[in-house]
Structures are given as C-alpha cells and as structure tokens.
Design a protein around this motif. Sequence first.
Motif, PDB file in Angstrom:
ATOM      1  N   ARG A  10      23.003  31.881 -15.391  1.00 52.78           N
ATOM      2  CA  ARG A  10      23.850  33.072 -15.517  1.00 52.78           C
ATOM      3  C   ARG A  10      25.313  32.772 -15.191  1.00 52.78           C
ATOM      4  NH1 ARG A  10      25.167  36.006 -10.895  1.00 52.78           N
ATOM      5  NH2 ARG A  10      24.290  35.234  -8.952  1.00 52.78           N
ATOM      6  N   TYR A  30      42.380  32.832  -6.691  1.00 50.47           N
ATOM      7  CA  TYR A  30      42.948  34.120  -7.123  1.00 50.47           C
ATOM      8  C   TYR A  30      43.542  34.005  -8.526  1.00 50.47           C
ATOM      9  CZ  TYR A  30      45.969  38.218  -7.258  1.00 50.47           C
ATOM     10  OH  TYR A  30      46.575  39.378  -7.617  1.00 50.47           O
ATOM     11  N   GLY A  45      33.715  38.950 -10.430  1.00 55.77           N
ATOM     12  CA  GLY A  45      33.473  39.179  -9.005  1.00 55.77           C
ATOM     13  C   GLY A  45      33.721  37.923  -8.180  1.00 55.77           C
ATOM     14  N   PRO A  46      34.125  38.084  -6.907  1.00 56.74           N
ATOM     15  CA  PRO A  46      34.396  36.904  -6.069  1.00 56.74           C
ATOM     16  C   PRO A  46      33.157  36.066  -5.809  1.00 56.74           C
ATOM     17  CG  PRO A  46      34.513  38.946  -4.778  1.00 56.74           C
ATOM     18  CD  PRO A  46      34.411  39.345  -6.209  1.00 56.74           C
ATOM     19  N   GLY A  47      32.000  36.724  -5.694  1.00 57.29           N
ATOM     20  CA  GLY A  47      30.757  35.964  -5.481  1.00 57.29           C
ATOM     21  C   GLY A  47      30.393  35.140  -6.699  1.00 57.29           C
ATOM     22  N   THR A  48      30.596  35.722  -7.886  1.00 56.15           N
ATOM     23  CA  THR A  48      30.317  34.986  -9.125  1.00 56.15           C
ATOM     24  C   THR A  48      31.305  33.842  -9.301  1.00 56.15           C
ATOM     25  OG1 THR A  48      29.481  37.015 -10.123  1.00 56.15           O
ATOM     26  CG2 THR A  48      30.090  35.232 -11.623  1.00 56.15           C
ATOM     27  N   TYR A  50      32.932  32.081  -7.000  1.00 56.71           N
ATOM     28  CA  TYR A  50      32.675  30.923  -6.140  1.00 56.71           C
ATOM     29  C   TYR A  50      31.288  30.323  -6.380  1.00 56.71           C
ATOM     30  CZ  TYR A  50      37.122  30.798  -3.978  1.00 56.71           C
ATOM     31  OH  TYR A  50      38.468  30.619  -3.785  1.00 56.71           O
ATOM     32  N   ARG A  70      46.429  28.139   2.559  1.00 62.25           N
ATOM     33  CA  ARG A  70      44.972  28.278   2.635  1.00 62.25           C
ATOM     34  C   ARG A  70      44.348  28.290   1.254  1.00 62.25           C
ATOM     35  NH1 ARG A  70      43.399  33.274   6.180  1.00 62.25           N
ATOM     36  NH2 ARG A  70      45.075  34.205   4.977  1.00 62.25           N
ATOM     37  N   ARG A  71      45.175  28.090   0.236  1.00 66.35           N
ATOM     38  CA  ARG A  71      44.676  28.155  -1.132  1.00 66.35           C
ATOM     39  C   ARG A  71      44.375  26.759  -1.658  1.00 66.35           C
ATOM     40  NH1 ARG A  71      48.382  32.866  -3.951  1.00 66.35           N
ATOM     41  NH2 ARG A  71      47.451  34.576  -2.784  1.00 66.35           N
ATOM     42  N   ARG A  72      43.144  26.591  -2.120  1.00 65.94           N
ATOM     43  CA  ARG A  72      42.751  25.272  -2.628  1.00 65.94           C
ATOM     44  C   ARG A  72      42.745  25.309  -4.160  1.00 65.94           C
ATOM     45  NH1 ARG A  72      39.761  20.999  -0.605  1.00 65.94           N
ATOM     46  NH2 ARG A  72      39.122  22.135   1.241  1.00 65.94           N
TER      47      ARG A  72
ATOM     48  N   TYR B   8      27.095  34.531   4.071  1.00 71.57           N
ATOM     49  CA  TYR B   8      26.864  33.223   3.446  1.00 71.57           C
ATOM     50  C   TYR B   8      26.365  32.216   4.492  1.00 71.57           C
ATOM     51  CZ  TYR B   8      29.171  34.430  -0.981  1.00 71.57           C
ATOM     52  OH  TYR B   8      29.485  34.982  -2.197  1.00 71.57           O
ATOM     53  N   TRP B  12      28.125  26.616   3.562  1.00 68.57           N
ATOM     54  CA  TRP B  12      28.905  27.213   2.476  1.00 68.57           C
ATOM     55  C   TRP B  12      30.208  27.782   3.031  1.00 68.57           C
ATOM     56  CZ3 TRP B  12      31.478  31.159   0.460  1.00 68.57           C
ATOM     57  CH2 TRP B  12      31.613  31.220  -0.936  1.00 68.57           C
ATOM     58  N   ARG B  15      32.855  25.269   3.767  1.00 71.99           N
ATOM     59  CA  ARG B  15      33.523  24.733   2.587  1.00 71.99           C
ATOM     60  C   ARG B  15      34.429  25.761   1.910  1.00 71.99           C
ATOM     61  NH1 ARG B  15      36.069  23.981  -0.936  1.00 71.99           N
ATOM     62  NH2 ARG B  15      35.844  22.722  -2.829  1.00 71.99           N
ATOM     63  N   TYR B  16      33.947  27.008   1.758  1.00 74.41           N
ATOM     64  CA  TYR B  16      34.659  27.951   0.889  1.00 74.41           C
ATOM     65  C   TYR B  16      35.232  29.180   1.595  1.00 74.41           C
ATOM     66  CZ  TYR B  16      32.588  25.436  -3.067  1.00 74.41           C
ATOM     67  OH  TYR B  16      32.236  24.474  -3.973  1.00 74.41           O
ATOM     68  N   GLU B  19      39.257  29.920   1.659  1.00 74.56           N
ATOM     69  CA  GLU B  19      39.893  30.297   0.389  1.00 74.56           C
ATOM     70  C   GLU B  19      39.349  31.617  -0.133  1.00 74.56           C
ATOM     71  OE1 GLU B  19      38.634  27.554  -2.926  1.00 74.56           O
ATOM     72  OE2 GLU B  19      38.040  26.313  -1.231  1.00 74.56           O
ATOM     73  N   LEU B  20      38.054  31.893   0.110  1.00 67.19           N
ATOM     74  CA  LEU B  20      37.502  33.178  -0.327  1.00 67.19           C
ATOM     75  C   LEU B  20      38.119  34.321   0.483  1.00 67.19           C
ATOM     76  CD1 LEU B  20      35.614  34.819  -2.054  1.00 67.19           C
ATOM     77  CD2 LEU B  20      33.734  34.256  -0.514  1.00 67.19           C
ATOM     78  N   ASP B  22      41.070  34.323   1.742  1.00 74.36           N
ATOM     79  CA  ASP B  22      42.426  34.469   1.216  1.00 74.36           C
ATOM     80  C   ASP B  22      42.407  35.257  -0.097  1.00 74.36           C
ATOM     81  OD1 ASP B  22      45.300  33.572   1.286  1.00 74.36           O
ATOM     82  OD2 ASP B  22      44.692  32.798  -0.667  1.00 74.36           O
ATOM     83  N   LEU B  23      41.410  34.971  -0.927  1.00 78.70           N
ATOM     84  CA  LEU B  23      41.280  35.694  -2.204  1.00 78.70           C
ATOM     85  C   LEU B  23      41.024  37.181  -1.956  1.00 78.70           C
ATOM     86  CD1 LEU B  23      40.750  35.727  -5.348  1.00 78.70           C
ATOM     87  CD2 LEU B  23      38.368  35.325  -4.773  1.00 78.70           C
ATOM     88  N   ALA B  26      44.111  38.960  -0.862  1.00 80.27           N
ATOM     89  CA  ALA B  26      45.049  39.196  -1.958  1.00 80.27           C
ATOM     90  C   ALA B  26      44.540  40.276  -2.909  1.00 80.27           C
ATOM     91  CB  ALA B  26      45.270  37.891  -2.734  1.00 80.27           C
ATOM     92  N   ARG B  27      43.216  40.387  -3.008  1.00 82.34           N
ATOM     93  CA  ARG B  27      42.636  41.319  -3.977  1.00 82.34           C
ATOM     94  C   ARG B  27      41.368  41.920  -3.380  1.00 82.34           C
ATOM     95  NH1 ARG B  27      41.939  40.251  -9.743  1.00 82.34           N
ATOM     96  NH2 ARG B  27      40.429  41.767 -10.445  1.00 82.34           N
ATOM     97  N   PRO B  29      38.091  43.734  -2.856  1.00 74.32           N
ATOM     98  CA  PRO B  29      37.138  44.128  -3.901  1.00 74.32           C
ATOM     99  C   PRO B  29      36.686  45.574  -3.739  1.00 74.32           C
ATOM    100  CG  PRO B  29      36.032  42.856  -2.228  1.00 74.32           C
ATOM    101  CD  PRO B  29      37.481  42.895  -1.831  1.00 74.32           C
ATOM    102  N   GLY B  33      32.630  44.576  -6.527  1.00 77.52           N
ATOM    103  CA  GLY B  33      32.992  43.283  -5.960  1.00 77.52           C
ATOM    104  C   GLY B  33      32.218  42.979  -4.687  1.00 77.52           C
ATOM    105  N   ASP B  36      28.800  42.054  -5.605  1.00 71.80           N
ATOM    106  CA  ASP B  36      28.847  40.705  -6.170  1.00 71.80           C
ATOM    107  C   ASP B  36      28.878  39.655  -5.051  1.00 71.80           C
ATOM    108  OD1 ASP B  36      29.261  39.099  -8.701  1.00 71.80           O
ATOM    109  OD2 ASP B  36      30.975  38.425  -7.504  1.00 71.80           O
ATOM    110  N   LEU B  37      29.593  39.984  -3.972  1.00 72.35           N
ATOM    111  CA  LEU B  37      29.631  39.070  -2.830  1.00 72.35           C
ATOM    112  C   LEU B  37      28.252  38.946  -2.176  1.00 72.35           C
ATOM    113  CD1 LEU B  37      32.913  39.789  -0.825  1.00 72.35           C
ATOM    114  CD2 LEU B  37      32.179  37.604  -1.761  1.00 72.35           C
ATOM    115  N   GLY B  40      26.217  36.886  -4.312  1.00 69.50           N
ATOM    116  CA  GLY B  40      26.664  35.496  -4.166  1.00 69.50           C
ATOM    117  C   GLY B  40      26.122  34.861  -2.895  1.00 69.50           C
TER     118      GLY B  40
END
Lengths: 107, 249
Positions: A10, A30, A45-48, A50, A70-72, B8, B12, B15-16, B19-20, B22-23, B26-27, B29, B33, B36-37, B40
């Motif tokens: 998916r 982002y 979505g953010p989960g999808t 990542y 902090r942005r990769r 999570y 995980w 590692r993430y 940045e998540l 930070d995302l 910025a936005r 959800p 959203g 979706d998290l 995830g």
Amino acid sequence: MNQALAELGRFAEPSLYILASLADGPKHGYAIMTDVEAISGQPLGPGTLYGALARMEKRGLIEALEPVDRRRPYRITGLGATTLRHQLEGLAGFTRLGLDRLRGASR
Amino acid sequence: MSRLIGLYPGPWRARYAAELRDLLAARPPGLAGRLDLVAGALDAWLHPELVAPGAAEPRPSPRVRLAGLAAIAGGALWLAMAVTLVVVASTGRDADFTVAGWVVLLLLTVAALGATPPGRARVVGAGILVAALLFGVGVVLPWEHKPLLVVPLLLVVFGGLLTITTLRTGLSRPVQVAIVGVGFGLPFPAVIAALAGLLPALASAPIVLLPLLAVYGAAWLFVGGLLLLDGGRRRPGTASSTRPTEVAA
C-alpha cells in the motif's frame, strides 16, 4: 507496477510520488509532503510519508543526508532513479495505448 | 500532537522522531492525519525490520521484560477464564476458577512488581502484601459479610496492579488514563456488581459480561506487549519522562 515498487504494497503509490518529488533534488519531510500533495492532488499523511520513507530507504531507493537543523533531507539514489524511470516509461506507454484505443473507438 | 509519536517503537523513534516532530510542528495534522499517525505506529510495530539495527535503543532490562511476559501471560489467562466463564454460565453450570484466578493474580503481581522502578518496589510489595492479608481475612469471613471486604479489595488490587504496570509503559499520561479507564474503570465495577447480584439483568445474560471482562485482559496484553518490546522507555514530552530509563547493560 515496477517490481521494486510493487513490493511496497500500500506504500507503492506514495513511494512513486515521493521518488518523483525527489527527482529534482533532495528534500526534507515537510517539503516532500507539500510537493507530493501538489503532484497528486491528495493529502499525504505523516504516518504514510514516514512509512514509505523507511521502506524506500531500506530498499536503497532513497538515502538520508546529514540533518540540517532538525530537518533531514532525503536524496534519490541511482536505483531509485532507475526505478522511477522504468515506472514512468511504463505508465507513458500505457497512457499512449489507452489514448490510441479511445481515439480508434471514437471514429 | 507529538505525543502520538510516543506510540511508535523505540528504535523507530530514535531514527525518525526528531524530523517527524519537526514536520508536525510545521504542519499540525487534522483528524485524518492523526489517524494516519496511529496507523503508521501500528505499521512500525508490525515491521521492526524497517529501521536499521544500529538505530536501535538498548534492550529493556530482564526485569522489565519479565514484567511484560507476566502481563501477557496473565492477560491471556484472564481472557481464557472470561471465555470459559461465559460459556459455562450460558449452559447453566458452575465452574471453579479458584486456582486459575490465583495464578492470574500471581502473574499480574509479578508484572506490577517487575514494572515498578527498583526504588519503589518495596512500597508496592508492602501494599500487595497488605491487600493479600485483607483478602485472606475476607475469605474466612461469614458469607454475608464477604462482599463488604472482598469486593472493594478486588477493585483495589486488580485496578491497582493495572495502574502500576501501565505507569511504566512510558505512554503519555492521557493514554495511560485511557488504558486504565477503558480496561478497568468502566467494565470491572459493572462485572463485580453483576456477579454480586446487584445488576441481575447483566448477570442473566452472561454473554454481555464477555466484552466487559475481555477488555481487562486486552489491556494487560497491550501493556505487556509494550513492556516486552519497548521496555517502557521514557518518551520526550510525556508524563513519565522524568523517570530514569532502566535498560540492560
């Protein structure tokens, strides 16, 4: 669907959009999200996002760069570019075929 | 919002998560959203191989893993007891759950003691001992006085054990409250009231008891799984983040 993408289940479609997003240069999460939404016209979505990034990184389609703040950023790899090209060429052929048949049927 | 990142698994997040987070800053959800998290997070638990081993956090200590195993075993046995109880009751027969009940209580006690930080284990152990003594007194009391002592004790003991163990999961405080509330606070008093004859309508339809009993076992399975896989590590920005992390050397 290309084999490398089909294996993502998916996450295949989001991954294709992400590869297309990274085709013109590295982006962080982002930027990828907003770009994919502009390309596809659908929210990502953010989960999808990542979930797809983790799978693509694991399969060598993309690679993570050193974080900036902090942005990769993520960059498409050679394998990722090849996969994207094959997929898009396949879609382009499919598009031509479908359009030709539609034109033939309308005559 | 970033509390959802706490759902999570540890490797995980290592590692993430930055940045998540930070995302999400910025936005932020919306509802879709957030769902979706959550999806995830479930996906990340189901596919731990996605994160490179080098990003993994230290393994939980044997003590915490033992607590997780005991919680899962106790929760599974509780579920088996609940199904058996309802099936037997619907056929109009009686069944003796004394031994199985004590085994469940023992397993859940082991889980709670293992989940308790070493410095506080003595206090929790003393509380459990007092409850056990009071329970012993309740057992030998004449039948008409039993509910007065035994029922409140059951509420305190089963609710307390789940609360103590859930506190160790490292989830955010609202999620912990939700687990204890849904797993124990809502169904348990209703079940005890039904079994004590205070809710005859509920007791006359045993099948209705099954979901009420099952959520308690399910809560233990969830909490035990978190402890076993994740060790109840602290999560940045959660209520338990001030507690020292206990990991294997």
